[in-house]
Design a protein around this motif. Sequence first.
Motif, PDB file in Angstrom:
ATOM      1  N   GLU A  99     -54.406  41.497 -41.692  1.00 16.87           N
ATOM      2  CA  GLU A  99     -53.359  40.523 -42.010  1.00 16.87           C
ATOM      3  C   GLU A  99     -53.707  39.754 -43.285  1.00 16.87           C
ATOM      4  O   GLU A  99     -52.856  39.543 -44.157  1.00 16.87           O
ATOM      5  N   GLU A 106     -51.841  38.997 -47.268  1.00 14.58           N
ATOM      6  CA  GLU A 106     -51.198  37.702 -47.020  1.00 14.58           C
ATOM      7  C   GLU A 106     -50.916  37.017 -48.361  1.00 14.58           C
ATOM      8  O   GLU A 106     -51.838  36.735 -49.129  1.00 14.58           O
ATOM      9  N   THR A 144     -47.716  45.499 -46.457  1.00 12.65           N
ATOM     10  CA  THR A 144     -48.538  44.985 -45.371  1.00 12.65           C
ATOM     11  C   THR A 144     -49.416  46.122 -44.843  1.00 12.65           C
ATOM     12  O   THR A 144     -49.141  47.293 -45.088  1.00 12.65           O
TER      13      THR A 144
END
Length: 126
Positions: free
Chosen positions: A16, A20, A68
């Motif tokens: 993540e 980010e 992502t």
Amino acid sequence: MTDTATIEATIDANLEAYLEPDPDRRIRLINDVWATEGHLFDPPLDAKGHEAINEMFVTVQGMFPGHTFRRTSAVDSHHGIARYGWEMVAADGSVALTGMDVAVVDQDGKLTRIAGFFGDLPARDA
């Protein structure tokens, strides 16, 4: 040693953090999951320590804006070492890059090393 659920959560938080866009959140995630002298490397990039890991993540974001990471396999772990598959996904759902990482965590469950590999394992020559 840490249990598989803890290692999974650490790995997912790292994936993540990688892409980010919010710098404060990214730095918090890095601080939460990486040991101070953690070392992250893949074929083109190499970073050691929180600041360098953050800079590496910013570099990758510049190369792949709006993407992502997602884990594509279970986390296979023992003795503080884990391996897992991942893919980098564009906003439209297309897969830009796939690979596998091998991660090492310390007694506190923080990442000390990740070696990243791109693509599938090469076939063995006959």
